[in-house]
Scaffold this motif. Structure first.
Motif, PDB file in Angstrom:
ATOM      1  N   ASP A   1     -57.566 -74.192  35.272  1.00 44.46           N
ATOM      2  CA  ASP A   1     -57.662 -72.820  34.768  1.00 44.46           C
ATOM      3  C   ASP A   1     -56.684 -71.908  35.497  1.00 44.46           C
ATOM      4  N   ARG A   2     -56.593 -72.098  36.797  1.00 43.98           N
ATOM      5  CA  ARG A   2     -55.649 -71.296  37.579  1.00 43.98           C
ATOM      6  C   ARG A   2     -54.215 -71.575  37.145  1.00 43.98           C
ATOM      7  N   MET A   3     -53.860 -72.829  36.981  1.00 45.09           N
ATOM      8  CA  MET A   3     -52.496 -73.195  36.593  1.00 45.09           C
ATOM      9  C   MET A   3     -52.119 -72.595  35.241  1.00 45.09           C
ATOM     10  N   LEU A   4     -53.084 -72.593  34.316  1.00 41.81           N
ATOM     11  CA  LEU A   4     -52.826 -72.083  32.969  1.00 41.81           C
ATOM     12  C   LEU A   4     -52.515 -70.587  32.968  1.00 41.81           C
ATOM     13  N   GLU A   5     -52.950 -69.892  34.002  1.00 43.34           N
ATOM     14  CA  GLU A   5     -52.733 -68.445  34.062  1.00 43.34           C
ATOM     15  C   GLU A   5     -51.250 -68.074  34.108  1.00 43.34           C
ATOM     16  N   LEU A   6     -50.420 -68.922  34.718  1.00 43.07           N
ATOM     17  CA  LEU A   6     -49.009 -68.550  34.889  1.00 43.07           C
ATOM     18  C   LEU A   6     -48.262 -68.459  33.561  1.00 43.07           C
ATOM     19  N   PRO A   7     -48.201 -69.522  32.750  1.00 40.56           N
ATOM     20  CA  PRO A   7     -47.508 -69.377  31.467  1.00 40.56           C
ATOM     21  C   PRO A   7     -48.191 -68.391  30.530  1.00 40.56           C
ATOM     22  N   THR A   8     -49.520 -68.285  30.616  1.00 35.56           N
ATOM     23  CA  THR A   8     -50.228 -67.334  29.754  1.00 35.56           C
ATOM     24  C   THR A   8     -49.798 -65.909  30.075  1.00 35.56           C
ATOM     25  N   ARG A   9     -49.636 -65.615  31.340  1.00 31.97           N
ATOM     26  CA  ARG A   9     -49.207 -64.272  31.747  1.00 31.97           C
ATOM     27  C   ARG A   9     -47.791 -63.978  31.262  1.00 31.97           C
ATOM     28  N   ILE A  10     -46.920 -64.949  31.372  1.00 37.48           N
ATOM     29  CA  ILE A  10     -45.536 -64.756  30.932  1.00 37.48           C
ATOM     30  C   ILE A  10     -45.474 -64.601  29.414  1.00 37.48           C
ATOM     31  N   ASP A  11     -46.256 -65.380  28.705  1.00 33.80           N
ATOM     32  CA  ASP A  11     -46.282 -65.326  27.246  1.00 33.80           C
ATOM     33  C   ASP A  11     -46.704 -63.952  26.741  1.00 33.80           C
ATOM     34  N   ALA A  12     -47.557 -63.263  27.501  1.00 34.89           N
ATOM     35  CA  ALA A  12     -48.104 -61.977  27.052  1.00 34.89           C
ATOM     36  C   ALA A  12     -47.175 -60.791  27.312  1.00 34.89           C
ATOM     37  N   MET A  13     -46.074 -61.004  27.977  1.00 33.37           N
ATOM     38  CA  MET A  13     -45.215 -59.867  28.334  1.00 33.37           C
ATOM     39  C   MET A  13     -44.619 -59.224  27.088  1.00 33.37           C
ATOM     40  N   PRO A  14     -44.543 -57.879  27.058  1.00 30.95           N
ATOM     41  CA  PRO A  14     -44.164 -57.171  25.831  1.00 30.95           C
ATOM     42  C   PRO A  14     -42.661 -56.962  25.652  1.00 30.95           C
ATOM     43  N   PHE A  15     -41.853 -57.676  26.418  1.00 28.08           N
ATOM     44  CA  PHE A  15     -40.398 -57.557  26.302  1.00 28.08           C
ATOM     45  C   PHE A  15     -39.816 -58.970  26.234  1.00 28.08           C
TER      46      PHE A  15
END
Length: 258
Positions: free
Chosen positions: A80-94
């Protein structure tokens, strides 16, 4: 170990990670990523480029961190912790870019496919090789690869654990651009600049629409398109872009990202 953010003119942020000798994923590296991404989000750029230092992008993960988990619950917490990294990048609005100059395995590939655009050198190779330890990718790479290349290709990629060159993944619609090894860094920045100079808010809106498409296909995207697009009314770039088009014709507007 370091994850640094450099600000370039034109509103470009360059995030560079380095964990010699082969940039293995670890929880400590992830923590450093979070600090760097906090810095990026505190002052949003017009484009973010993620790149690696070293001869290769990454040789994979620190398997010892997996093996140290003694229960299924602890293992789930790690994944779950590992998944947070790409998920955070994917959500960026730029717009986000990933530069792959060499071998890009497992977690680094999963971060790459979480970015909007992947630029690779001719010598880059990619793989999800978790099969060698009896695991399946845990950071979203399987499904994000499927979104780009199709389910059949994602199964092939994961089941074989083979390495695929940049030309193959460009043909599969995973890599956006393949560039020569010589002058690669400068060519990547030139490409990033060409996007960063555009209407950043409109690009963010396009990302929102495509998230709806990924979640629910064309019908869900259609349901949300006009509301998302109308929110651009108050942006300086849209108002200036329309005025410039009417006064001077297409292609003359300069955008500020606001």
């Amino acid at each position: 170990m370091s994850v640094t953010v450099e600000r370039l003119d034109g509103g470009i942020a360059v995030l560079t990670f380095s964990e010699p000798p082969v940039n293995l994923y670890s929880l400590e590296l992830h923590d450093a990523f979070d600090v760097a991404l906090d810095e990026v989000e505190a002052d949003p750029p017009r484009a973010l480029l993620i790149r690696a230092e070293g001869k290769i992008v990454s040789g994979g993960v620190d398997v010892a961190q997996f093996h140290a988990r003694k229960t299924k619950a602890d293992t789930l917490a790690l994944y779950d912790r590992m998944l947070e990294l790409p998920t955070r990048i994917d959500a960026m609005p730029f717009p986000t870019f990933f530069a792959a100059h060499g071998l890009t395995l497992t977690w680094a590939f999963e971060v790459a496919v979480a970015c909007d655009l992947i630029v690779a050198s001719e010598k880059a190779r990619f793989g999800l090789v978790e099969r060698v330890i009896g695991l399946t990718p845990t950071m979203g790479g399987t499904q994000r690869l499927a979104a780009r290349a199709g389910v059949g290709r994602a199964k092939e990629f994961v089941f074989t654990g083979d390495l695929y060159d940049a030309a193959t993944l460009e043909r599969w619609n995973v890599v956006n651009r393949v560039l020569p090894v010589e002058g690669f860094d400068d060519a990547v920045l030139s490409f990033v600049r060409s996007i960063a100079s555009g209407p950043t808010k409109a690009f963010g809106a396009a990302k929102d629409i495509l998230r709806h498409f990924e979640a629910g296909g064309v019908p869900q995207a259609i349901e949300h398109t006009t509301a998302i697009a109308s929110e651009l009314f108050d942006t300086r770039d849209l108002q200036h872009g329309m005025e410039s088009f009417l006064a001077d014709g297409p292609g003359k507007a300069t955008f500020e990202g606001r």
